[in-house]
Design a protein around this motif. Structure first.
Motif, PDB file in Angstrom:
ATOM      1  N   ARG A 295       0.786  -1.406   0.166  1.00  0.00           N
ATOM      2  CA  ARG A 295       0.071  -0.142  -0.169  1.00  0.00           C
ATOM      3  C   ARG A 295       0.918   1.456   0.138  1.00  0.00           C
ATOM      4  O   ARG A 295       1.593   1.299   1.034  1.00  0.00           O
ATOM      5  N   GLU A 296       0.636   2.107  -1.036  1.00  0.00           N
ATOM      6  CA  GLU A 296       1.697   3.292  -1.073  1.00  0.00           C
ATOM      7  C   GLU A 296       0.805   4.506  -1.207  1.00  0.00           C
ATOM      8  O   GLU A 296      -0.266   4.763  -1.796  1.00  0.00           O
ATOM      9  N   TRP A 297       1.448   5.533  -0.549  1.00  0.00           N
ATOM     10  CA  TRP A 297       0.782   6.891  -0.580  1.00  0.00           C
ATOM     11  C   TRP A 297       1.587   7.737  -1.650  1.00  0.00           C
ATOM     12  O   TRP A 297       2.639   7.619  -1.904  1.00  0.00           O
TER      13      TRP A 297
ATOM     14  N   PRO B 274     -12.947  -1.466  -3.372  1.00  0.00           N
ATOM     15  CA  PRO B 274     -11.843  -1.715  -2.565  1.00  0.00           C
ATOM     16  C   PRO B 274     -10.333  -1.538  -3.231  1.00  0.00           C
ATOM     17  O   PRO B 274      -9.554  -1.407  -2.663  1.00  0.00           O
ATOM     18  N   HIS B 275     -10.092  -1.661  -4.481  1.00  0.00           N
ATOM     19  CA  HIS B 275      -8.888  -1.396  -5.059  1.00  0.00           C
ATOM     20  C   HIS B 275      -8.267  -0.100  -4.576  1.00  0.00           C
ATOM     21  O   HIS B 275      -6.964   0.118  -4.341  1.00  0.00           O
ATOM     22  N   LEU B 276      -9.032   0.852  -4.280  1.00  0.00           N
ATOM     23  CA  LEU B 276      -8.667   2.258  -4.034  1.00  0.00           C
ATOM     24  C   LEU B 276      -7.797   2.063  -2.618  1.00  0.00           C
ATOM     25  O   LEU B 276      -7.195   3.431  -2.158  1.00  0.00           O
ATOM     26  N   THR B 277      -7.848   1.286  -1.702  1.00  0.00           N
ATOM     27  CA  THR B 277      -7.242   0.849  -0.730  1.00  0.00           C
ATOM     28  C   THR B 277      -6.137  -0.134  -0.510  1.00  0.00           C
ATOM     29  O   THR B 277      -5.631  -0.540   0.471  1.00  0.00           O
ATOM     30  N   GLU B 278      -5.754  -0.648  -1.949  1.00  0.00           N
ATOM     31  CA  GLU B 278      -4.954  -1.742  -1.875  1.00  0.00           C
ATOM     32  C   GLU B 278      -3.718  -1.668  -2.691  1.00  0.00           C
ATOM     33  O   GLU B 278      -2.797  -2.530  -2.366  1.00  0.00           O
ATOM     34  N   ALA B 279      -3.615  -0.724  -3.275  1.00  0.00           N
ATOM     35  CA  ALA B 279      -2.205  -0.352  -4.130  1.00  0.00           C
ATOM     36  C   ALA B 279      -1.813   1.232  -3.929  1.00  0.00           C
ATOM     37  O   ALA B 279      -1.376   1.458  -2.636  1.00  0.00           O
ATOM     38  N   GLY B 280      -1.941   2.087  -4.901  1.00  0.00           N
ATOM     39  CA  GLY B 280      -1.944   3.391  -4.582  1.00  0.00           C
ATOM     40  C   GLY B 280      -3.028   4.089  -3.902  1.00  0.00           C
ATOM     41  O   GLY B 280      -4.407   3.957  -4.501  1.00  0.00           O
ATOM     42  N   LEU B 281      -3.084   4.326  -2.848  1.00  0.00           N
ATOM     43  CA  LEU B 281      -3.928   4.783  -2.063  1.00  0.00           C
ATOM     44  C   LEU B 281      -4.806   5.870  -2.662  1.00  0.00           C
ATOM     45  O   LEU B 281      -4.393   6.888  -2.586  1.00  0.00           O
ATOM     46  N   GLY B 282      -6.147   5.760  -2.704  1.00  0.00           N
ATOM     47  CA  GLY B 282      -6.993   6.775  -3.341  1.00  0.00           C
ATOM     48  C   GLY B 282      -6.775   7.089  -5.011  1.00  0.00           C
ATOM     49  O   GLY B 282      -7.221   7.894  -5.397  1.00  0.00           O
ATOM     50  N   HIS B 283      -5.895   6.148  -5.497  1.00  0.00           N
ATOM     51  CA  HIS B 283      -5.717   6.008  -6.806  1.00  0.00           C
ATOM     52  C   HIS B 283      -6.029   4.905  -7.698  1.00  0.00           C
ATOM     53  O   HIS B 283      -6.556   3.768  -6.934  1.00  0.00           O
ATOM     54  N   VAL B 284      -5.838   4.653  -9.022  1.00  0.00           N
ATOM     55  CA  VAL B 284      -6.220   3.426  -9.565  1.00  0.00           C
ATOM     56  C   VAL B 284      -4.924   3.071 -10.441  1.00  0.00           C
ATOM     57  O   VAL B 284      -4.267   3.868 -11.093  1.00  0.00           O
ATOM     58  N   SER B 285      -4.720   1.839 -10.443  1.00  0.00           N
ATOM     59  CA  SER B 285      -3.346   1.302 -10.734  1.00  0.00           C
ATOM     60  C   SER B 285      -3.440   1.458 -12.489  1.00  0.00           C
ATOM     61  O   SER B 285      -4.486   1.474 -12.935  1.00  0.00           O
ATOM     62  N   GLU B 286      -2.207   1.446 -12.935  1.00  0.00           N
ATOM     63  CA  GLU B 286      -2.254   1.418 -14.499  1.00  0.00           C
ATOM     64  C   GLU B 286      -2.872   0.073 -15.233  1.00  0.00           C
ATOM     65  O   GLU B 286      -3.533   0.125 -16.090  1.00  0.00           O
ATOM     66  N   ILE B 287      -2.383  -0.959 -14.759  1.00  0.00           N
ATOM     67  CA  ILE B 287      -2.770  -2.253 -15.177  1.00  0.00           C
ATOM     68  C   ILE B 287      -3.177  -3.427 -13.882  1.00  0.00           C
ATOM     69  O   ILE B 287      -2.591  -3.103 -12.839  1.00  0.00           O
ATOM     70  N   PHE B 288      -3.624  -4.489 -14.428  1.00  0.00           N
ATOM     71  CA  PHE B 288      -3.617  -5.601 -13.546  1.00  0.00           C
ATOM     72  C   PHE B 288      -3.426  -6.885 -14.236  1.00  0.00           C
ATOM     73  O   PHE B 288      -3.668  -6.971 -15.493  1.00  0.00           O
ATOM     74  N   ASP B 289      -3.049  -7.948 -13.173  1.00  0.00           N
ATOM     75  CA  ASP B 289      -2.993  -9.194 -14.069  1.00  0.00           C
ATOM     76  C   ASP B 289      -4.062  -9.600 -14.683  1.00  0.00           C
ATOM     77  O   ASP B 289      -5.479  -9.411 -14.108  1.00  0.00           O
ATOM     78  N   GLY B 290      -4.036 -10.219 -15.953  1.00  0.00           N
ATOM     79  CA  GLY B 290      -5.346 -10.602 -16.693  1.00  0.00           C
ATOM     80  C   GLY B 290      -5.891 -11.999 -15.813  1.00  0.00           C
ATOM     81  O   GLY B 290      -7.075 -12.104 -15.872  1.00  0.00           O
TER      82      GLY B 290
END
Length: 667
Positions: free
Chosen positions: A18-20, A609-625
């Motif tokens: 989890r990154e801020w 819930p993704h908004l609290t799981e990687a970049g906090l409050g953001h959306v990641s570039e990609i996800f595993d297929g």
């Protein structure tokens, strides 16, 4: 408000995922994990943009922090080395929250210490404050040891003799360092009782995510000084790191100003929804200055401003959030850089001549202009400032420009340079173009048609009938040719690309744009078939796969070294930005009845819930297929944030009016 408790913070694996992110509006930023351990070369407390928004340099990498309570020493910081984590200050953390910036709460021997960090908007300045409570009559001191990098943010540094160890003390509350003559001076304003200028190298920090990515992952950092604060009888300690001469006294004022500025961003939300509130706040972090105009950072932590990303993200970052003046500024800024009828693909980090290796960024520019008109109906502005540039772009595409980009006799756009990756599926390894799509790519035709109809509309509204007729005729020709050339009867969908007589039947998401764009060339029946095929083979709640799992080239996981990652980038990875076009297309062919709304809201529920799981409050570039669709790539991507936000607002997925104060909590 996003916050975490000890169950997450004391679990090293969960906490480090989890990154801020903090940004300053000119391309500089700070970021790390919720426990302060740096797992990337890009993690730092001050990465300055010396030639905004580019020229980024990691100046202050981190702080080593120790609290001394009645002569007993307790570490607050956490570092990772090969095979070891030391110290383990995260075990003293009892809370982390974004409120609105990162705030860490430590509980040490009954004493509470709250650490906050924010960047000053418009400056390469980071303010770090510590507030102490529940200390009673005990003696409490705080030691801070800044660890500096002074390197390009893509690089790493190692112990060397060239570093100038000297600390310049300007006065008792201001010191500075300049370890290398080609780097800026870094100022430290503070309210410490003591500054010890004796310096040391800290060696062999390991960055776990760099190791996983097959890159150099070990760095040495220099500690030029130690600052000692006696907080036995006062409530706070402050350190300000900046490329400017600063004063520590107004730190609290700067904090209030930043809190107020961010509160205004989410003061008038268009919908009562926590996802909308979070993404509206996130959207502002991608908008930065380029000269006296605005541009968009494509993603943190490693992208600068890219033409394609900027145009796709523009409606979601600016127009749906009511910031149309910024949209105008961005469009004007990019108009300045149009060359031979092409928008830049990207502006390099060092600020040299822009690169123009893109066939679609320019066509997305038309969609951004169309979106501006949808929200503002400001035809006078477009007529005066943009229409001549748009018309010139069309003419260049008709007669031909770089890379063999040219309108064919059938009215469709083709490119003829197989060695250059021109579409958004742009991965290239050496001379290997991983997803070759030269010739006529499906989304390029959709964007070209959309551009022609947009120009027809502008010409009609601004009373240029001859131009309107010309663009209408070109659009009619393109529509006829497209349906003849691209319809795949066997697959009941669209071909991905056509080169001469070869039709590429790869099941990719590009065809969704032929439905989602405002001006579509497809009949209702064909549009419905395309959406059904894409949903069946490519849809996930986090975005669309870039290739069907049924394809032998499909790669379900994005991991490994650079070759492994680049070869899977568009061969199965899920792209979050494509949620926007898919949701548009889904509503277009299915209507917006209760059943359809309920389905999309269920997808939103799974996604949130993704908004609290990687970049906090953001959306990641990609996800595993492949499930569970682990987030990958940049942890904060502009077009991912923008397209999710735009799609849920424009399509009425979230309920209108009011504003929510509900917290997003993870324990």
């Amino acid at each position: 408000m996003i916050h975490f408790t000890k169950d997450i913070l004391h679990n090293f694996e969960s906490a480090t995922s989890r990154e801020w992110l903090e940004t300053n509006g000119i391309g500089g930023f700070a970021c790390s994990t919720v426990i302060g351990v740096n797992t990337r070369r890009y993690h730092a407390l001050l990465t300055a943009a010396m030639h905004p928004p580019a020229g980024r340099i990691v100046l202050l990498s981190k702080l080593e922090e120790t609290v001394i309570i009645d002569r007993h020493r307790y570490d607050l910081s956490t570092n990772q080395y090969s095979g070891a984590v030391h110290p383990r200050g995260h075990t003293n953390l009892e809370g982390f929250r974004l409120d609105p910036f990162p705030i860490f709460t430590f509980a040490v021997d009954g004493v509470r210490i709250e650490k906050s960090l924010f960047m000053v908007h418009g400056q390469n300045t980071a303010v770090i404050q510590y507030r102490v409570s529940e200390r009673g009559t005990r003696s409490v001191q705080l030691e801070l040891r800044p660890l500096i990098g002074f390197r390009d943010y893509h690089a790493l540094t190692h112990e060397n003799e060239a570093l100038d160890r000297s600390v310049h003390v300007h006065h008792e509350k201001l010191a500075s360092v300049r370890p290398y003559p080609d780097n800026p001076r870094l100022y430290f304003a503070h309210d410490a009782e003591e500054l010890s200028p004796k310096g040391y190298w800290y060696r062999n920090f390991e960055y776990a995510l760099e190791r996983e990515r097959g890159l150099d992952s070990v760095e040495d950092l220099f500690n030029p000084m130690t600052l000692r604060f006696d907080v036995s009888a006062r409530e706070s300690a402050t350190l300000i790191a900046s490329t400017e001469v600063v004063d520590v006294a107004p730190a609290d004022v700067l904090c209030r100003q930043e809190v107020d500025r961010r509160a205004l961003i989410v003061a008038d939300l268009p919908a009562e929804d926590e996802l909308v509130r979070i993404l509206t706040a996130a959207a502002e972090q991608y908008i930065v200055n380029r000269g006296d105009q605005k541009t968009v950072i494509a993603g943190y932590p490693w992208f600068t401003d890219w033409g394609r990303d900027t145009m796709i993200a523009l409606p979601g970052l600016t127009l749906v959030t009511g910031r149309d003046e910024i949209a105008r500024s961005i469009l004007c800024e990019f108009a300045r850089h149009v060359d031979r009828g092409m928008l830049p693909n990207r502006f390099p980090d060092s600020g040299e001549t822009p690169e123009y290796n893109t066939i679609d960024a320019t066509l997305w520019y038309f969609e951004a202009v169309r979106s501006l008109l949808q929200y503002t109906a400001d035809y006078p502005f477009v007529s005066a400032h943009l229409y001549p540039v748009l018309a010139e772009i069309i003419e260049w595409h008709i007669r031909g420009t770089r890379y063999g980009i040219k309108m064919d006799a059938d009215g469709l756009i083709a490119s003829s340079d197989p060695k250059v990756q021109l579409t958004w599926m742009d991965a290239k390894i050496g001379d290997w173009v991983v997803t070759p799509r030269n010739g006529k790519a499906v989304e390029i035709q959709a964007l070209w048609y959309n551009a022609l109809r947009t120009m027809e509309d502008i010409a009609l509204k601004t009373k240029i009938p001859a131009d309107a007729q010309k663009y209408s005729t070109l659009a009619d020709l393109a529509q006829h040719s497209f349906n003849e050339l691209f319809w795949n009867e066997e697959g009941v969908c669209l071909y991905d690309a056509v080169l001469d007589n070869q039709r590429d039947a790869s099941m990719r998401p590009n065809q969704i744009l032929a439905v989602s764009l405002r001006h579509s060339m497809l009949s209702k029946e064909r549009a419905k078939a395309v959406v059904n095929a894409v949903e069946r083979d490519l849809f996930t709640p986090y975005g669309l796969r870039s290739l069907s799992p049924a394809d032998s080239r499909y790669r379900g996981h994005y991991e490994g070294d650079a070759v492994a990652r680049d070869s899977s980038y568009h061969q199965g990875s899920v792209w979050a930005w494509l949620l926007g076009p898919f949701i548009d297309a889904y509503f277009k062919v299915n209507g917006n009845g209760k059943k359809v709304l309920d389905q999309v809201r269920e997808w939103q529920r799974v996604f949130s819930p993704h908004l609290t799981e990687a970049g906090l409050g953001h959306v990641s570039e990609i996800f595993d297929g492949d499930s569970p669709h682990h987030p990958r790539g940049c942890f904060a991507q502009a077009w991912s944030v923008a397209e999710v936000l735009r799609a849920v607002l424009e399509n009425g997925v979230v309920r209108k009016s009011g504003r929510s104060t509900k917290a997003v909590a993870v324990s």
